[in-house]
Design an enzyme around this catalytic site. Structure first.
Site, mmCIF file in Angstrom:
data_model
loop_
_atom_site.group_PDB
_atom_site.id
_atom_site.type_symbol
_atom_site.label_atom_id
_atom_site.label_comp_id
_atom_site.label_asym_id
_atom_site.label_seq_id
_atom_site.Cartn_x
_atom_site.Cartn_y
_atom_site.Cartn_z
ATOM 1 N N ASP A 141 -18.850 -23.118 -88.786
ATOM 2 C CA ASP A 141 -18.064 -24.171 -89.439
ATOM 3 C C ASP A 141 -19.033 -25.095 -90.175
ATOM 4 O O ASP A 141 -19.911 -25.691 -89.553
ATOM 5 C CB ASP A 141 -17.262 -24.924 -88.368
ATOM 6 C CG ASP A 141 -16.203 -25.841 -88.963
ATOM 7 O OD1 ASP A 141 -16.314 -26.215 -90.135
ATOM 8 O OD2 ASP A 141 -15.262 -26.194 -88.217
ATOM 9 N N ASP B 85 -14.844 -28.414 -96.322
ATOM 10 C CA ASP B 85 -14.953 -28.111 -94.893
ATOM 11 C C ASP B 85 -14.354 -26.723 -94.704
ATOM 12 O O ASP B 85 -13.189 -26.509 -95.051
ATOM 13 C CB ASP B 85 -14.179 -29.195 -94.129
ATOM 14 C CG ASP B 85 -14.144 -28.999 -92.629
ATOM 15 O OD1 ASP B 85 -14.750 -28.040 -92.124
ATOM 16 O OD2 ASP B 85 -13.481 -29.817 -91.953
ATOM 17 N N HIS C 213 -6.901 -31.655 -90.915
ATOM 18 C CA HIS C 213 -6.980 -33.095 -91.176
ATOM 19 C C HIS C 213 -7.017 -33.369 -92.663
ATOM 20 O O HIS C 213 -7.430 -32.509 -93.451
ATOM 21 C CB HIS C 213 -8.248 -33.653 -90.525
ATOM 22 C CG HIS C 213 -9.463 -32.800 -90.760
ATOM 23 N ND1 HIS C 213 -10.354 -33.043 -91.764
ATOM 24 C CD2 HIS C 213 -9.900 -31.646 -90.158
ATOM 25 C CE1 HIS C 213 -11.293 -32.107 -91.752
ATOM 26 N NE2 HIS C 213 -11.042 -31.232 -90.793
ATOM 27 N N HIS D 30 -12.173 -37.164 -91.401
ATOM 28 C CA HIS D 30 -10.860 -37.149 -90.740
ATOM 29 C C HIS D 30 -10.110 -38.394 -91.182
ATOM 30 O O HIS D 30 -10.223 -39.456 -90.592
ATOM 31 C CB HIS D 30 -11.013 -37.094 -89.215
ATOM 32 C CG HIS D 30 -11.537 -35.771 -88.743
ATOM 33 N ND1 HIS D 30 -10.729 -34.789 -88.222
ATOM 34 C CD2 HIS D 30 -12.781 -35.241 -88.764
ATOM 35 C CE1 HIS D 30 -11.456 -33.724 -87.924
ATOM 36 N NE2 HIS D 30 -12.710 -33.974 -88.243
ATOM 37 N N GLU E 243 -7.041 -25.589 -90.324
ATOM 38 C CA GLU E 243 -7.931 -24.787 -89.486
ATOM 39 C C GLU E 243 -7.246 -24.238 -88.239
ATOM 40 O O GLU E 243 -7.378 -24.781 -87.154
ATOM 41 C CB GLU E 243 -9.188 -25.567 -89.124
ATOM 42 C CG GLU E 243 -9.001 -26.987 -88.648
ATOM 43 C CD GLU E 243 -10.345 -27.694 -88.476
ATOM 44 O OE1 GLU E 243 -11.245 -27.142 -87.823
ATOM 45 O OE2 GLU E 243 -10.497 -28.808 -89.004
ATOM 46 N N GLU F 215 -10.910 -21.673 -91.539
ATOM 47 C CA GLU F 215 -10.608 -22.967 -92.163
ATOM 48 C C GLU F 215 -10.926 -22.966 -93.646
ATOM 49 O O GLU F 215 -11.941 -22.413 -94.078
ATOM 50 C CB GLU F 215 -11.431 -24.070 -91.478
ATOM 51 C CG GLU F 215 -11.268 -25.446 -92.107
ATOM 52 C CD GLU F 215 -12.030 -26.540 -91.359
ATOM 53 O OE1 GLU F 215 -13.043 -26.231 -90.706
ATOM 54 O OE2 GLU F 215 -11.593 -27.707 -91.439
HETATM 55 MN MN MN Z 1 -14.610 -27.460 -90.123
HETATM 56 MN MN MN Z 2 -12.143 -29.465 -90.334
#
Ligand code: MN
Ligand code: MN
Length: 306
Positions: A81, A92, A165, A173, A198, A291
């Site tokens: 990640d 992300d 998020h 976030h 995700e 994600e």
């Molecule tokens: Mn992530």
């Molecule tokens: Mn994330």
């Protein structure tokens, strides 16, 4: 703004696929995280958060400490990640890779290998189903419903206490949570919003708990401390990592280790910094994750990390 999101997205996408190719039996985890973080810097972007490498029943929030001896082992379900930012606009993205190798079939039964592959497919299907629902006005609970449905089709559970998020400039976030099941949230997404979706799939109960250890932190607030070293560490954090998460490993390159550990403990207890603990599937189930970062549009969306 959109251009920066697209730019950071392309960077993350490229590094994600190159790093995935490095995943093999015996690879030290610290080599993988440092490869990813160095490539982000080389690309001209900033690191949005420490590269997470979470293995098997660990779902998220593990990154190497400076002295990490962990190595990838054949059969491991590795969740990579990573995040990059351009002018604070974050991409992300995460992918799950099973460590394969010549001895995979000797060490694991056909069923065990199939289980891991199916978990990878389940979180990928969950993400694809979620993305196909995204457009201006879609209710957040509906996205969660799509994720849950796709994962349950594979006879797995979504992890209900992990979410996607919303993202804003310098804010990973940013307030909205995108669930991995239908939580009946009727909040509607709006055109122009950036969100990360995700899905996490598991053959366990679908719930994660904190486990001991802290490798990732966020700055919370400035506070006075009696010990000079603690104040010095906090000032360094506030100056260099005021908004996005950082790793203990990065600080270990700046400060003496024993005193750093003491300072980090004091800062965490006083909530001057927030300690993220690794998250483990409650029943010890294997966990997969996929994600992407997405920009909501009137009639659909753009996936920036494709
Ligand atoms: Mn992530
Ligand atoms: Mn994330």
């Amino acid at each position: 703004m959109i251009e920066s999101y697209i730019k950071s997205g392309k960077i993350v996408s490229k590094i994600r696929s190159e790093a995935s190719k490095l995943i093999k039996n015996g690879l030290p985890v610290i080599e993988l995280v440092e490869y990813v973080e160095n490539e982000i810097i080389k690309s001209g972007a900033g690191i949005a958060f420490p590269c997470n490498v979470s293995i098997n029943e660990i779902s998220a929030h593990y990154t190497s400490p400076l002295d990490d001896k962990t190595k990838l082992v054949t059969g491991d379900l590795v969740k990579l990640d990573l995040g990059a930012e351009i002018d604070g606009y974050i991409a992300d993205s995460a992918v799950t890779v099973m460590v394969t190798g010549d001895n995979l079939e000797e060490l694991f039964s056909e069923e065990e290998i199939e289980l891991r592959n199916n978990l990878i497919t389940a979180s990928a299907d969950g993400l694809e189903a979620a993305i196909s629902t995204v457009k201006d006005g879609v209710e957040i609970g509906k996205i969660g419903h799509a994720v849950e449905d796709a994962i349950r089709k594979h006879k797995f559970n979504p992890i209900t206490n992990l979410t996607g998020h919303s993202l804003e400039q310098w804010n990973l976030h940013a307030g909205l949570s995108i669930p991995n099941y239908n939580n009946n949230d009727t909040t509607k997404l709006k055109e122009g919003q950036a969100i990360a979706i995700e899905p996490f799939a598991t053959n366990g109960v679908g719930y994660v708990n904190d486990v001991p250890g802290t490798y990732i932190y966020s700055f919370m607030k400035n506070k006075p401390f009696r010990m000079a070293q603690t104040t010095k560490v906090l000032k360094y954090i506030q100056k260099n990592h005021p908004s996005l998460p950082f790793s203990g490993r990065w600080l270990s390159k700046e400060f003496n280790d024993v005193r750093l550990q003491m300072a980090m403990k004091q800062l965490s207890e006083a909530m001057a910094i927030y300690p993220y603990h690794p998250l483990k599937e409650k029943s010890g189930g294997l966990v997969s994750q996929k994600e992407h970062t997405i920009i909501v549009e009137k009639d659909g969306c753009t996936v920036t990390t494709l």
